[in-house]
Design a protein around this motif. Structure first.
Motif, mmCIF file in Angstrom:
data_model
loop_
_atom_site.group_PDB
_atom_site.id
_atom_site.type_symbol
_atom_site.label_atom_id
_atom_site.label_comp_id
_atom_site.label_asym_id
_atom_site.label_seq_id
_atom_site.Cartn_x
_atom_site.Cartn_y
_atom_site.Cartn_z
ATOM 1 N N SER A 176 3.987 10.160 0.102
ATOM 2 C CA SER A 176 3.234 11.113 -0.714
ATOM 3 C C SER A 176 1.782 11.182 -0.243
ATOM 4 C CB SER A 176 3.281 10.672 -2.181
ATOM 5 O OG SER A 176 2.217 11.221 -2.915
ATOM 6 N N GLY A 177 1.315 12.413 -0.012
ATOM 7 C CA GLY A 177 -0.077 12.585 0.387
ATOM 8 C C GLY A 177 -1.041 12.073 -0.665
ATOM 9 N N ALA A 178 -0.693 12.269 -1.947
ATOM 10 C CA ALA A 178 -1.555 11.791 -3.035
ATOM 11 C C ALA A 178 -1.661 10.272 -3.006
ATOM 12 C CB ALA A 178 -0.993 12.255 -4.378
ATOM 13 N N TYR A 179 -0.546 9.594 -2.758
ATOM 14 C CA TYR A 179 -0.560 8.133 -2.695
ATOM 15 C C TYR A 179 -1.378 7.642 -1.492
ATOM 16 C CZ TYR A 179 0.912 3.343 -1.964
ATOM 17 O OH TYR A 179 0.910 1.984 -1.750
ATOM 18 N N LEU A 180 -1.200 8.256 -0.330
ATOM 19 C CA LEU A 180 -1.939 7.843 0.861
ATOM 20 C C LEU A 180 -3.438 8.036 0.665
ATOM 21 C CD1 LEU A 180 0.327 9.265 3.729
ATOM 22 C CD2 LEU A 180 0.102 6.879 2.990
ATOM 23 N N LEU A 181 -3.827 9.149 0.074
ATOM 24 C CA LEU A 181 -5.246 9.409 -0.166
ATOM 25 C C LEU A 181 -5.820 8.389 -1.147
ATOM 26 C CD1 LEU A 181 -7.757 11.144 0.201
ATOM 27 C CD2 LEU A 181 -6.922 12.652 -1.618
ATOM 28 N N ALA A 182 -5.074 8.098 -2.217
ATOM 29 C CA ALA A 182 -5.537 7.105 -3.191
ATOM 30 C C ALA A 182 -5.669 5.730 -2.548
ATOM 31 C CB ALA A 182 -4.572 7.051 -4.378
ATOM 32 N N SER A 183 -4.763 5.398 -1.642
ATOM 33 C CA SER A 183 -4.811 4.098 -0.979
ATOM 34 C C SER A 183 -6.030 3.997 -0.074
ATOM 35 C CB SER A 183 -3.531 3.874 -0.167
ATOM 36 O OG SER A 183 -2.406 3.804 -1.011
ATOM 37 N N LEU A 184 -6.318 5.050 0.687
ATOM 38 C CA LEU A 184 -7.496 5.038 1.560
ATOM 39 C C LEU A 184 -8.772 4.832 0.750
ATOM 40 C CD1 LEU A 184 -6.615 7.967 4.004
ATOM 41 C CD2 LEU A 184 -6.819 5.547 4.593
ATOM 42 N N LYS A 185 -8.877 5.526 -0.373
ATOM 43 C CA LYS A 185 -10.064 5.382 -1.218
ATOM 44 C C LYS A 185 -10.142 3.979 -1.833
ATOM 45 C CE LYS A 185 -10.601 10.272 -2.356
ATOM 46 N NZ LYS A 185 -10.610 11.304 -3.442
ATOM 47 N N ALA A 227 1.726 9.690 -7.383
ATOM 48 C CA ALA A 227 0.870 8.525 -7.156
ATOM 49 C C ALA A 227 1.685 7.270 -6.884
ATOM 50 C CB ALA A 227 -0.043 8.296 -8.358
ATOM 51 N N TYR A 228 3.014 7.337 -7.164
ATOM 52 C CA TYR A 228 3.883 6.208 -6.855
ATOM 53 C C TYR A 228 4.336 6.313 -5.396
ATOM 54 C CZ TYR A 228 4.451 5.700 -11.963
ATOM 55 O OH TYR A 228 4.230 5.526 -13.296
ATOM 56 N N PRO A 229 4.277 5.231 -4.644
ATOM 57 C CA PRO A 229 4.709 5.313 -3.243
ATOM 58 C C PRO A 229 6.221 5.442 -3.125
ATOM 59 C CG PRO A 229 4.208 3.042 -3.812
ATOM 60 C CD PRO A 229 3.784 3.885 -4.985
ATOM 61 N N ARG A 230 6.646 6.131 -2.076
ATOM 62 C CA ARG A 230 8.067 6.180 -1.737
ATOM 63 C C ARG A 230 8.360 4.941 -0.903
ATOM 64 N NH1 ARG A 230 12.581 9.223 -0.960
ATOM 65 N NH2 ARG A 230 13.689 8.917 1.014
ATOM 66 N N ILE A 231 9.281 4.107 -1.343
ATOM 67 C CA ILE A 231 9.544 2.859 -0.621
ATOM 68 C C ILE A 231 10.923 2.825 0.025
ATOM 69 C CG2 ILE A 231 7.900 1.491 -1.930
ATOM 70 C CD1 ILE A 231 10.149 0.447 -3.650
ATOM 71 N N ALA A 232 11.732 3.865 -0.174
ATOM 72 C CA ALA A 232 13.019 3.948 0.523
ATOM 73 C C ALA A 232 12.756 4.058 2.017
ATOM 74 C CB ALA A 232 13.815 5.152 0.036
ATOM 75 N N GLY A 233 13.395 3.208 2.813
ATOM 76 C CA GLY A 233 13.205 3.227 4.249
ATOM 77 C C GLY A 233 11.998 2.453 4.728
ATOM 78 N N GLN A 234 11.300 1.803 3.804
ATOM 79 C CA GLN A 234 10.135 0.996 4.189
ATOM 80 C C GLN A 234 10.594 -0.266 4.909
ATOM 81 O OE1 GLN A 234 7.127 0.643 5.329
ATOM 82 N NE2 GLN A 234 6.374 1.821 3.546
ATOM 83 N N LEU A 248 -11.405 1.640 0.801
ATOM 84 C CA LEU A 248 -12.828 1.882 1.053
ATOM 85 C C LEU A 248 -13.697 1.268 -0.029
ATOM 86 C CD1 LEU A 248 -14.907 3.333 2.889
ATOM 87 C CD2 LEU A 248 -14.709 5.308 1.356
ATOM 88 N N GLU A 249 -13.239 1.365 -1.277
ATOM 89 C CA GLU A 249 -14.020 0.863 -2.411
ATOM 90 C C GLU A 249 -13.741 -0.600 -2.723
ATOM 91 O OE1 GLU A 249 -12.877 3.593 -5.441
ATOM 92 O OE2 GLU A 249 -13.745 5.338 -4.404
ATOM 93 N N GLY A 250 -12.846 -1.237 -1.955
ATOM 94 C CA GLY A 250 -12.556 -2.661 -2.152
ATOM 95 C C GLY A 250 -11.641 -2.952 -3.319
ATOM 96 N N ARG A 251 -11.030 -1.923 -3.908
ATOM 97 C CA ARG A 251 -10.105 -2.154 -5.020
ATOM 98 C C ARG A 251 -8.738 -2.623 -4.534
ATOM 99 N NH1 ARG A 251 -8.727 2.307 -6.909
ATOM 100 N NH2 ARG A 251 -9.956 3.779 -5.687
ATOM 101 N N ARG A 252 -8.389 -2.288 -3.326
ATOM 102 C CA ARG A 252 -7.192 -2.811 -2.679
ATOM 103 C C ARG A 252 -7.658 -3.633 -1.481
ATOM 104 N NH1 ARG A 252 -1.782 0.519 -0.650
ATOM 105 N NH2 ARG A 252 -0.768 -1.258 0.356
ATOM 106 N N ARG A 253 -7.308 -4.912 -1.473
ATOM 107 C CA ARG A 253 -7.941 -5.827 -0.526
ATOM 108 C C ARG A 253 -7.102 -6.001 0.739
ATOM 109 N NH1 ARG A 253 -8.501 -7.785 -5.590
ATOM 110 N NH2 ARG A 253 -6.788 -9.296 -5.441
ATOM 111 N N SER A 254 -7.761 -5.802 1.854
ATOM 112 C CA SER A 254 -7.172 -6.044 3.166
ATOM 113 C C SER A 254 -8.305 -6.081 4.175
ATOM 114 C CB SER A 254 -6.173 -4.950 3.546
ATOM 115 O OG SER A 254 -5.862 -5.026 4.921
#
Length: 351
Positions: free
Chosen positions: A208-217, A295-302, A220-226
């Motif tokens: 999902s484009g919405a999920y990918l965009l939310a993840s990038l942000k 906003a939920y990621p697609r995980i089939a095939g991950q 960037l903001e440090g809310r998802r740590r890596s």
């Protein structure tokens, strides 16, 4: 108080006052152009080695062959470490070489440290040297990935190092500009097709484009740590985030592998019905495809290794990002190793 004690305290006070006065005078040379005195250099190096040795005693070393993230660690090394330390076929920056003492080339130094000691250095950095701590210090999996890469570093020549970093058919980000440069940077780990260049890098093709965009942000903001992704997105123009998300959302999904049929069958049951006795809802209630919340990621095939890592990060409270991450944290905390193995086996093979 005994006279000798009074004399000792007076002496310490006098030394402290004298040291403060000497510092106040400003005559002590702190210029980096001359470096430390030789005796100071030796003392600091001795103290650093002793400290790393002692703190590494409590570190439990995993099987580095199963650590993963080696290829992604090579990309991170090029982005964040080669500037100072150099790499096979890559010279350190002239600015780094002017540091006193200069950062060491690592290929001939790695053997001096144990795996536990390398973990300590990579995770926490070293004071007074310019060596920073890992950007996301609670991501032990990433730190061990870097340790695994450092173990491989002495055996790499320039060609093999460049292939790890950029791939055999991927352009270097520096050769292009704008969106193309940012896409080339993403492709170093994710590939231009979004399938990912190693088993520990997620499939983002068709996501999902919405999920990918939310993840990038979130990165960037440090809310998802890596440590790997936070550095990568910091070097990417935020204005291209949406275009990058839509580009990878439009890539075709890869073919699904087939695994252990018994494990897949039990994983499918969890995905469709959940685990009522543990209070785990059906996975497909949220991750069931395009009709669900984008906003939920697609995980089939991950990829299985990636899914297992994310579930364990959620369970340990080390995975954040979107507004719904708290839901997954509660669910993952109730899953045991067999549950995780089965449900990831199912989603890896799902279409």
């Amino acid at each position: 108080m005994r006279p000798r004690h009074k004399i000792g305290l007076a002496g310490l006070l006098a030394i402290s006052v004298a040291a403060a006065f000497f510092a106040w005078l400003g005559v002590f040379n702190v210029a980096a152009s001359t470096g430390h005195w030789s005796v100071t250099n030796r003392l600091l190096h001795f103290a650093m080695r002793a400290s790393v040795r002692v703190y590494a005693l409590s570190v439990t070393v995993p099987d580095l062959r199963k650590t993963g993230l080696l290829q992604a660690s090579a990309v991170h090394f090029q982005a964040g470490c080669a500037y100072c330390h150099g790499a096979p076929g890559v010279s350190p920056s002239p600015a780094a070489l002017s540091m006193l003492p200069p950062p060491p080339g690592l290929s001939n130094k790695i053997s001096e440290w144990t795996d536990a000691q390398l973990f300590r250095i990579v995770r926490h950095g070293v004071r007074y040297t310019g060596m920073p701590a890992w950007p996301a210090p609670d991501r032990d999996d990433e730190v061990w990935g870097m340790v695994a890469f450092l173990r491989e570093l002495p055996s790499l020549d320039g060609e093999h190092y460049r292939e790890l970093v950029a791939g055999p058919a991927t352009s270097e980000a520096g050769e292009v500009s704008g969106f193309d440069a940012d896409l080339a940077r993403c492709a170093q780990c994710h590939g231009a097709d979004g399938v990912g260049r190693s088993e520990d890098v997620p499939v983002i093709a068709g996501q999902s484009g919405a999920y990918l965009l939310a993840s990038l942000k979130a990165y960037l903001e440090g809310r998802r740590r890596s440590g790997v992704m936070q550095v990568a997105v910091s070097q990417t123009n935020e204005d291209t985030f949406e275009a990058l998300a839509q580009y990878y959302a439009g890539r075709p999904e890869p073919a699904k592998p087939v695994g252990d049929t018994a494990s897949i069958a039990r994983g499918r049951e969890i995905a469709e019905r959940g685990l009522p006795r543990k209070g785990v809802p059906a996975c497909l209630g949220c991750h069931g495809g395009s009709r669900k919340n984008p906003a939920y990621p697609r995980i089939a095939g991950q990829k299985k290794l990636y899914l297992e890592t994310q579930l364990r990060l959620f369970a340990a409270g080390r995975r954040g990002g979107t507004a719904y991450s708290s839901i997954m944290a509660k669910v993952a905390a109730t899953l045991d190793d067999t549950d995780i193995a089965d449900v990831t086996a199912y989603f890896t093979s799902a279409r």
